[in-house]
Write a protein that holds these residues in place. Structure first.
Motif, PDB file in Angstrom:
ATOM      1  N   UNK A 111       0.830  -1.203   0.000  1.00  0.00           N
ATOM      2  CA  UNK A 111       0.000   0.000   0.000  1.00  0.00           C
ATOM      3  C   UNK A 111       0.863   1.251   0.000  1.00  0.00           C
ATOM      4  N   UNK A 112       1.893   1.235   0.832  1.00  0.00           N
ATOM      5  CA  UNK A 112       2.777   2.401   0.938  1.00  0.00           C
ATOM      6  C   UNK A 112       3.570   2.606  -0.350  1.00  0.00           C
ATOM      7  N   UNK A 296       9.786  -0.166   5.835  1.00  0.00           N
ATOM      8  CA  UNK A 296       9.747   1.242   5.432  1.00  0.00           C
ATOM      9  C   UNK A 296       8.368   1.840   5.692  1.00  0.00           C
ATOM     10  N   UNK A 297       7.337   1.075   5.379  1.00  0.00           N
ATOM     11  CA  UNK A 297       5.970   1.545   5.613  1.00  0.00           C
ATOM     12  C   UNK A 297       5.706   1.727   7.101  1.00  0.00           C
ATOM     13  N   UNK A 298       6.196   0.785   7.913  1.00  0.00           N
ATOM     14  CA  UNK A 298       6.014   0.874   9.365  1.00  0.00           C
ATOM     15  C   UNK A 298       6.720   2.107   9.920  1.00  0.00           C
ATOM     16  N   UNK A 299       7.929   2.370   9.436  1.00  0.00           N
ATOM     17  CA  UNK A 299       8.683   3.541   9.901  1.00  0.00           C
ATOM     18  C   UNK A 299       7.968   4.829   9.506  1.00  0.00           C
ATOM     19  N   UNK A 306       4.156  10.278  15.256  1.00  0.00           N
ATOM     20  CA  UNK A 306       4.993  11.148  16.093  1.00  0.00           C
ATOM     21  C   UNK A 306       4.735  12.632  15.770  1.00  0.00           C
ATOM     22  N   UNK A 307       4.546  12.936  14.497  1.00  0.00           N
ATOM     23  CA  UNK A 307       4.257  14.316  14.093  1.00  0.00           C
ATOM     24  C   UNK A 307       2.904  14.760  14.629  1.00  0.00           C
ATOM     25  N   UNK A 308       1.918  13.862  14.630  1.00  0.00           N
ATOM     26  CA  UNK A 308       0.597  14.191  15.177  1.00  0.00           C
ATOM     27  C   UNK A 308       0.687  14.526  16.657  1.00  0.00           C
ATOM     28  N   UNK A 309       1.447  13.704  17.397  1.00  0.00           N
ATOM     29  CA  UNK A 309       1.611  13.929  18.828  1.00  0.00           C
ATOM     30  C   UNK A 309       2.317  15.253  19.078  1.00  0.00           C
ATOM     31  N   UNK A 310       3.337  15.549  18.261  1.00  0.00           N
ATOM     32  CA  UNK A 310       4.099  16.800  18.435  1.00  0.00           C
ATOM     33  C   UNK A 310       3.214  18.008  18.193  1.00  0.00           C
TER      34      UNK A 310
END
Length: 313
Positions: A111-112, A296-299, A306-310
């Protein structure tokens, strides 16, 4: 001096177990006992007449046949292989997605990769399998699913069961999952029906039906259903059966089954060799689902989270 005549099992199956009449290719056809598959009868009357004599052996053999099917190691999990990369799907359902246009289950890696290709080449996003344009709205998603449901697609019907369950319509979810089971989506729909019977949502609580659906799901390769069956057997004091279930679940890649087996090994309930074999099979099953593309997709997904949390902080 009397001579004891030994009748083979194949010869027994050629004659009615009650009256002894042999099968006739022209007229008389014998019907096999549907429970034990070990005797045959020429009529319902003969079957009823023989029932008191046959009942105990029938139940014993039926239980043996059931266990032969139940404890057979599935070749793969119920999720099968990704139709794009042909690698086994992870047993974690969050690591794959079902395409609403074709009902194919695609791993996150494919998918990615499909998403990156469309973004880099500035193309319209399409399904990585059937190349149908991806839906942009919930309305488009529901329209796609309903088309598949109208075509009696069991995977789409099962998905609609999840949708109804998520909005609290447990009766609707029950009806969709029941239909999915009838059409062949055995494992996942069976597992969800077991949960409904366990929690009493949309149906009355029924332990027997819950276990029945869990067993059918486990036979179909559902690792979590298999693990839960092991837990149930352990609670009922049948440790040997519990270990059998957990070994099968571990070989499908279920981590919780490995933890249960560790406890069994520590308290001496299973041998070192059996435990080691289960561990190796578990590691092999997990490793088989790995690929650089999926990593790669998982990362990428972790970075997005992480960006959402930030941003929230």
């Amino acid at each position: 001096m009397s001579t004891k005549i030994v009748v083979s099992e194949s010869d027994k199956m050629m004659c009615c177990a009650a009256c002894g009449i042999a099968e006739d290719n022209n007229n008389k056809k014998l019907k096999t006992c549907t429970a034990c598959k070990s005797v045959r009868y020429c009529s319902v009357a003969c079957q009823k007449k023989h029932r008191p004599q046959h009942k105990r052996a029938c139940k014993k053999r039926a239980a043996e046949l059931h266990d032969e099917i139940l404890f057979k190691q599935p070749e793969s999990s119920n999720y099968g292989d990704c139709p794009i990369c042909l690698l086994p799907q992870p047993i974690d359902p969050t690591k794959s997605s079902m395409m609403t246009c074709c009902s194919k289950l695609i791993c996150k890696g494919c998918n990615y990769a499909n998403h990156l290709r469309h973004r880099e080449e500035k193309l319209e996003e399409k399904c990585p399998f059937c190349r149908h344009p991806l839906p942009n709205t919930d309305t488009d998603i529901n329209r796609n699913i309903m088309k598949r449901i109208e075509a009696n697609d069991p995977a789409a019907i099962c998905m609609m069961g999840f949708i109804r369950c998520n909005v609290g319509d447990y009766q609707g979810a029950f009806e969709y999952w029941t239909k999915a089971v009838e059409l062949g989506d055995d494992a996942d729909a069976h597992y969800q029906l077991a949960r409904l019977y366990d929690e009493g949502k949309g149906v009355e609580k029924d332990t027997k039906k819950k276990v029945c659906h869990l067993e059918q799901a486990a036979i179909g390769g559902h690792a979590m259903a298999r693990y839960i069956l092991g837990v149930n057997e352990h609670h009922n004091g049948r440790l040997e059966r519990a270990i059998k279930h957990w070994i099968i679940a571990a070989k499908l890649g279920e981590d919780r089954a490995v933890e249960a087996l560790k406890d069994c090994f520590r308290d001496g309930s299973m041998s070192k060799d059996v435990f080691a074999e289960a561990l190796r099979a578990h590691q092999a099953a997990v490793y088989a689902t790995k690929s650089p593309q999926r990593d790669e997709a998982e990362a990428a997904m972790q970075n997005i989270e992480a960006e959402k949390v930030a941003r929230q902080n």
